[in-house]
Motif scaffolding. Sequence first.
Motif, PDB file in Angstrom:
ATOM      1  N   ARG A 152     -27.651   3.234 -33.106  1.00  0.00           N
ATOM      2  CA  ARG A 152     -26.327   3.847 -32.984  1.00  0.00           C
ATOM      3  C   ARG A 152     -25.218   2.893 -33.437  1.00  0.00           C
ATOM      4  NH1 ARG A 152     -25.325   8.202 -30.105  1.00  0.00           N
ATOM      5  NH2 ARG A 152     -27.229   7.950 -28.888  1.00  0.00           N
ATOM      6  N   THR A 153     -25.405   1.603 -33.189  1.00  0.00           N
ATOM      7  CA  THR A 153     -24.385   0.610 -33.548  1.00  0.00           C
ATOM      8  C   THR A 153     -24.660  -0.032 -34.906  1.00  0.00           C
ATOM      9  OG1 THR A 153     -25.601  -1.125 -32.351  1.00  0.00           O
ATOM     10  CG2 THR A 153     -23.903   0.085 -31.130  1.00  0.00           C
ATOM     11  N   HIS A 154     -25.681   0.480 -35.611  1.00  0.00           N
ATOM     12  CA  HIS A 154     -26.032  -0.001 -36.953  1.00  0.00           C
ATOM     13  C   HIS A 154     -26.483  -1.460 -36.955  1.00  0.00           C
ATOM     14  CE1 HIS A 154     -24.333   3.745 -38.367  1.00  0.00           C
ATOM     15  NE2 HIS A 154     -23.195   3.453 -37.764  1.00  0.00           N
ATOM     16  N   ARG A 155     -26.992  -1.935 -35.831  1.00  0.00           N
ATOM     17  CA  ARG A 155     -27.531  -3.293 -35.785  1.00  0.00           C
ATOM     18  C   ARG A 155     -29.037  -3.281 -36.024  1.00  0.00           C
ATOM     19  NH1 ARG A 155     -24.809  -5.824 -30.462  1.00  0.00           N
ATOM     20  NH2 ARG A 155     -25.485  -7.804 -31.382  1.00  0.00           N
ATOM     21  N   LEU A 156     -29.614  -2.091 -36.047  1.00  0.00           N
ATOM     22  CA  LEU A 156     -31.001  -1.902 -36.459  1.00  0.00           C
ATOM     23  C   LEU A 156     -31.017  -0.902 -37.601  1.00  0.00           C
ATOM     24  CD1 LEU A 156     -33.028  -1.534 -33.121  1.00  0.00           C
ATOM     25  CD2 LEU A 156     -33.129  -3.446 -34.723  1.00  0.00           C
ATOM     26  N   SER A 157     -31.765  -1.210 -38.642  1.00  0.00           N
ATOM     27  CA  SER A 157     -31.920  -0.249 -39.724  1.00  0.00           C
ATOM     28  C   SER A 157     -32.919   0.824 -39.294  1.00  0.00           C
ATOM     29  CB  SER A 157     -32.421  -0.947 -40.986  1.00  0.00           C
ATOM     30  OG  SER A 157     -33.764  -1.385 -40.810  1.00  0.00           O
ATOM     31  N   LEU A 158     -32.931   1.932 -40.027  1.00  0.00           N
ATOM     32  CA  LEU A 158     -33.884   2.991 -39.710  1.00  0.00           C
ATOM     33  C   LEU A 158     -35.316   2.498 -39.874  1.00  0.00           C
ATOM     34  CD1 LEU A 158     -32.172   6.072 -41.402  1.00  0.00           C
ATOM     35  CD2 LEU A 158     -32.084   5.344 -39.011  1.00  0.00           C
ATOM     36  N   GLN A 159     -35.545   1.636 -40.869  1.00  0.00           N
ATOM     37  CA  GLN A 159     -36.889   1.103 -41.081  1.00  0.00           C
ATOM     38  C   GLN A 159     -37.310   0.218 -39.908  1.00  0.00           C
ATOM     39  OE1 GLN A 159     -34.413   1.043 -43.274  1.00  0.00           O
ATOM     40  NE2 GLN A 159     -35.137   2.412 -44.900  1.00  0.00           N
ATOM     41  N   GLU A 160     -36.399  -0.621 -39.440  1.00  0.00           N
ATOM     42  CA  GLU A 160     -36.705  -1.486 -38.299  1.00  0.00           C
ATOM     43  C   GLU A 160     -36.964  -0.657 -37.048  1.00  0.00           C
ATOM     44  OE1 GLU A 160     -34.096  -5.461 -39.503  1.00  0.00           O
ATOM     45  OE2 GLU A 160     -33.151  -3.790 -38.434  1.00  0.00           O
ATOM     46  N   ALA A 161     -36.112   0.340 -36.816  1.00  0.00           N
ATOM     47  CA  ALA A 161     -36.290   1.193 -35.641  1.00  0.00           C
ATOM     48  C   ALA A 161     -37.613   1.944 -35.709  1.00  0.00           C
ATOM     49  CB  ALA A 161     -35.125   2.178 -35.528  1.00  0.00           C
ATOM     50  N   GLY A 162     -37.974   2.407 -36.903  1.00  0.00           N
ATOM     51  CA  GLY A 162     -39.240   3.114 -37.052  1.00  0.00           C
ATOM     52  C   GLY A 162     -40.430   2.225 -36.749  1.00  0.00           C
ATOM     53  N   ARG A 163     -40.366   0.984 -37.224  1.00  0.00           N
ATOM     54  CA  ARG A 163     -41.457   0.048 -36.958  1.00  0.00           C
ATOM     55  C   ARG A 163     -41.559  -0.277 -35.467  1.00  0.00           C
ATOM     56  NH1 ARG A 163     -39.749  -3.655 -39.853  1.00  0.00           N
ATOM     57  NH2 ARG A 163     -39.105  -5.236 -38.335  1.00  0.00           N
ATOM     58  N   LEU A 164     -40.412  -0.469 -34.830  1.00  0.00           N
ATOM     59  CA  LEU A 164     -40.406  -0.745 -33.395  1.00  0.00           C
ATOM     60  C   LEU A 164     -40.924   0.452 -32.606  1.00  0.00           C
ATOM     61  CD1 LEU A 164     -36.928  -2.499 -33.207  1.00  0.00           C
ATOM     62  CD2 LEU A 164     -39.146  -3.609 -32.873  1.00  0.00           C
ATOM     63  N   ASP A 198     -43.259  -8.772 -25.463  1.00  0.00           N
ATOM     64  CA  ASP A 198     -43.228  -9.130 -26.882  1.00  0.00           C
ATOM     65  C   ASP A 198     -42.367  -8.151 -27.673  1.00  0.00           C
ATOM     66  OD1 ASP A 198     -44.834 -11.305 -26.454  1.00  0.00           O
ATOM     67  OD2 ASP A 198     -46.693 -10.309 -27.084  1.00  0.00           O
ATOM     68  N   LEU A 199     -42.510  -6.857 -27.365  1.00  0.00           N
ATOM     69  CA  LEU A 199     -41.731  -5.848 -28.071  1.00  0.00           C
ATOM     70  C   LEU A 199     -40.249  -5.992 -27.758  1.00  0.00           C
ATOM     71  CD1 LEU A 199     -41.441  -3.354 -29.826  1.00  0.00           C
ATOM     72  CD2 LEU A 199     -42.052  -1.944 -27.840  1.00  0.00           C
ATOM     73  N   ARG A 200     -39.931  -6.218 -26.492  1.00  0.00           N
ATOM     74  CA  ARG A 200     -38.524  -6.400 -26.114  1.00  0.00           C
ATOM     75  C   ARG A 200     -37.918  -7.596 -26.841  1.00  0.00           C
ATOM     76  NH1 ARG A 200     -38.084  -8.484 -20.398  1.00  0.00           N
ATOM     77  NH2 ARG A 200     -38.574 -10.377 -21.567  1.00  0.00           N
ATOM     78  N   ASN A 201     -38.668  -8.686 -26.920  1.00  0.00           N
ATOM     79  CA  ASN A 201     -38.166  -9.875 -27.615  1.00  0.00           C
ATOM     80  C   ASN A 201     -37.938  -9.596 -29.097  1.00  0.00           C
ATOM     81  OD1 ASN A 201     -38.266 -11.304 -25.225  1.00  0.00           O
ATOM     82  ND2 ASN A 201     -40.255 -12.253 -25.657  1.00  0.00           N
ATOM     83  N   GLU A 202     -38.824  -8.803 -29.695  1.00  0.00           N
ATOM     84  CA  GLU A 202     -38.660  -8.457 -31.104  1.00  0.00           C
ATOM     85  C   GLU A 202     -37.415  -7.598 -31.310  1.00  0.00           C
ATOM     86  OE1 GLU A 202     -39.581  -8.094 -35.248  1.00  0.00           O
ATOM     87  OE2 GLU A 202     -39.993  -9.549 -33.664  1.00  0.00           O
ATOM     88  N   VAL A 203     -37.191  -6.655 -30.396  1.00  0.00           N
ATOM     89  CA  VAL A 203     -35.989  -5.816 -30.480  1.00  0.00           C
ATOM     90  C   VAL A 203     -34.738  -6.686 -30.421  1.00  0.00           C
ATOM     91  CG1 VAL A 203     -34.631  -4.038 -29.306  1.00  0.00           C
ATOM     92  CG2 VAL A 203     -37.109  -3.768 -29.529  1.00  0.00           C
ATOM     93  N   GLU A 204     -34.701  -7.602 -29.464  1.00  0.00           N
ATOM     94  CA  GLU A 204     -33.525  -8.455 -29.307  1.00  0.00           C
ATOM     95  C   GLU A 204     -33.346  -9.389 -30.499  1.00  0.00           C
ATOM     96  OE1 GLU A 204     -31.251  -8.047 -27.123  1.00  0.00           O
ATOM     97  OE2 GLU A 204     -32.393  -6.472 -26.112  1.00  0.00           O
ATOM     98  N   ARG A 205     -34.445  -9.868 -31.063  1.00  0.00           N
ATOM     99  CA  ARG A 205     -34.351 -10.752 -32.224  1.00  0.00           C
ATOM    100  C   ARG A 205     -33.720 -10.026 -33.409  1.00  0.00           C
ATOM    101  NH1 ARG A 205     -36.720 -11.794 -36.839  1.00  0.00           N
ATOM    102  NH2 ARG A 205     -38.237 -10.109 -36.588  1.00  0.00           N
ATOM    103  N   LEU A 206     -34.080  -8.755 -33.584  1.00  0.00           N
ATOM    104  CA  LEU A 206     -33.534  -7.985 -34.698  1.00  0.00           C
ATOM    105  C   LEU A 206     -32.081  -7.588 -34.450  1.00  0.00           C
ATOM    106  CD1 LEU A 206     -36.616  -5.706 -35.458  1.00  0.00           C
ATOM    107  CD2 LEU A 206     -35.726  -7.549 -36.891  1.00  0.00           C
ATOM    108  N   ILE A 207     -31.752  -7.274 -33.207  1.00  0.00           N
ATOM    109  CA  ILE A 207     -30.381  -6.865 -32.892  1.00  0.00           C
ATOM    110  C   ILE A 207     -29.433  -8.059 -32.909  1.00  0.00           C
ATOM    111  CG2 ILE A 207     -28.897  -5.990 -31.032  1.00  0.00           C
ATOM    112  CD1 ILE A 207     -31.057  -4.027 -30.313  1.00  0.00           C
ATOM    113  N   ASN A 208     -29.923  -9.195 -32.436  1.00  0.00           N
ATOM    114  CA  ASN A 208     -29.088 -10.399 -32.359  1.00  0.00           C
ATOM    115  C   ASN A 208     -29.726 -11.542 -33.139  1.00  0.00           C
ATOM    116  OD1 ASN A 208     -27.096  -9.342 -30.394  1.00  0.00           O
ATOM    117  ND2 ASN A 208     -28.869  -9.274 -29.022  1.00  0.00           N
ATOM    118  N   PRO A 209     -29.759 -11.438 -34.464  1.00  0.00           N
ATOM    119  CA  PRO A 209     -30.382 -12.509 -35.253  1.00  0.00           C
ATOM    120  C   PRO A 209     -29.592 -13.802 -35.135  1.00  0.00           C
ATOM    121  CG  PRO A 209     -29.198 -11.007 -36.688  1.00  0.00           C
ATOM    122  CD  PRO A 209     -29.178 -10.390 -35.312  1.00  0.00           C
ATOM    123  N   ARG A 210     -30.299 -14.885 -35.131  1.00  0.00           N
ATOM    124  CA  ARG A 210     -29.638 -16.186 -35.059  1.00  0.00           C
ATOM    125  C   ARG A 210     -29.103 -16.562 -36.431  1.00  0.00           C
ATOM    126  NH1 ARG A 210     -33.928 -19.754 -31.418  1.00  0.00           N
ATOM    127  NH2 ARG A 210     -33.759 -18.496 -29.514  1.00  0.00           N
ATOM    128  N   GLY A 211     -27.962 -17.229 -36.422  1.00  0.00           N
ATOM    129  CA  GLY A 211     -27.354 -17.629 -37.681  1.00  0.00           C
ATOM    130  C   GLY A 211     -28.092 -18.767 -38.348  1.00  0.00           C
TER     131      GLY A 211
END
Length: 211
Positions: A152-164, A198-211
Amino acid sequence: MKSKFLTASMIAAALAAGFAAAPAMAQPGPYTIYAPGAPRQVQTPGIDNAQQAVSNRIQEGLQSGRITPSEARDLYRRDRDIQNREAAYKSDGRVTPQERQQLRADMANLSAEVERAIANNRNVPVAQQGGRLGAIDSQEFAISQRIDEGVRTHRLSLQEAGRLQQREQAIERREAAYRADGIVTQQERRQLRAELTDLRNEVERLINPRG
């Protein structure tokens, strides 16, 4: 009961507003400039507002104990499917009247399903929902909600959301298999919790990528 009808009226009003605004948005203003080759940014505020209203209603039902975590997870997934369809419609730079009508119908059906879920369930504390696996169900719901928020906030792409979502569904299938004999062992619980973590951590990594 008053809250139910008020929420339904708000969603209907949001959809109606989107319908009224559609013709105006169909033609860009004379000063609208698009980058060469870039798709036009199509706005569907009425539909977007209806999606937010439905999302809020699901959250209200969950917090009040009228919607279980597993029900909320499924409802959020349907909401995400509608978002994916909306994004696909927008991908060519326009949303036709037929596509807008389809999105409005999808949202109306989802809203009705949310209200049925709320009306059909007793007011049971969330901690008591989902039986002995209530904590795991709640964790699954939290992940599904987070994915929905990311889209909804465009921090995940449709492809990323589909994989998750595929990973999420794989865990749900494994959980269903564990439940099949009526007994979920401690080892199986640990396995489910580890996979969900593991899945939750992956979601957070994609939503909040480190610089």
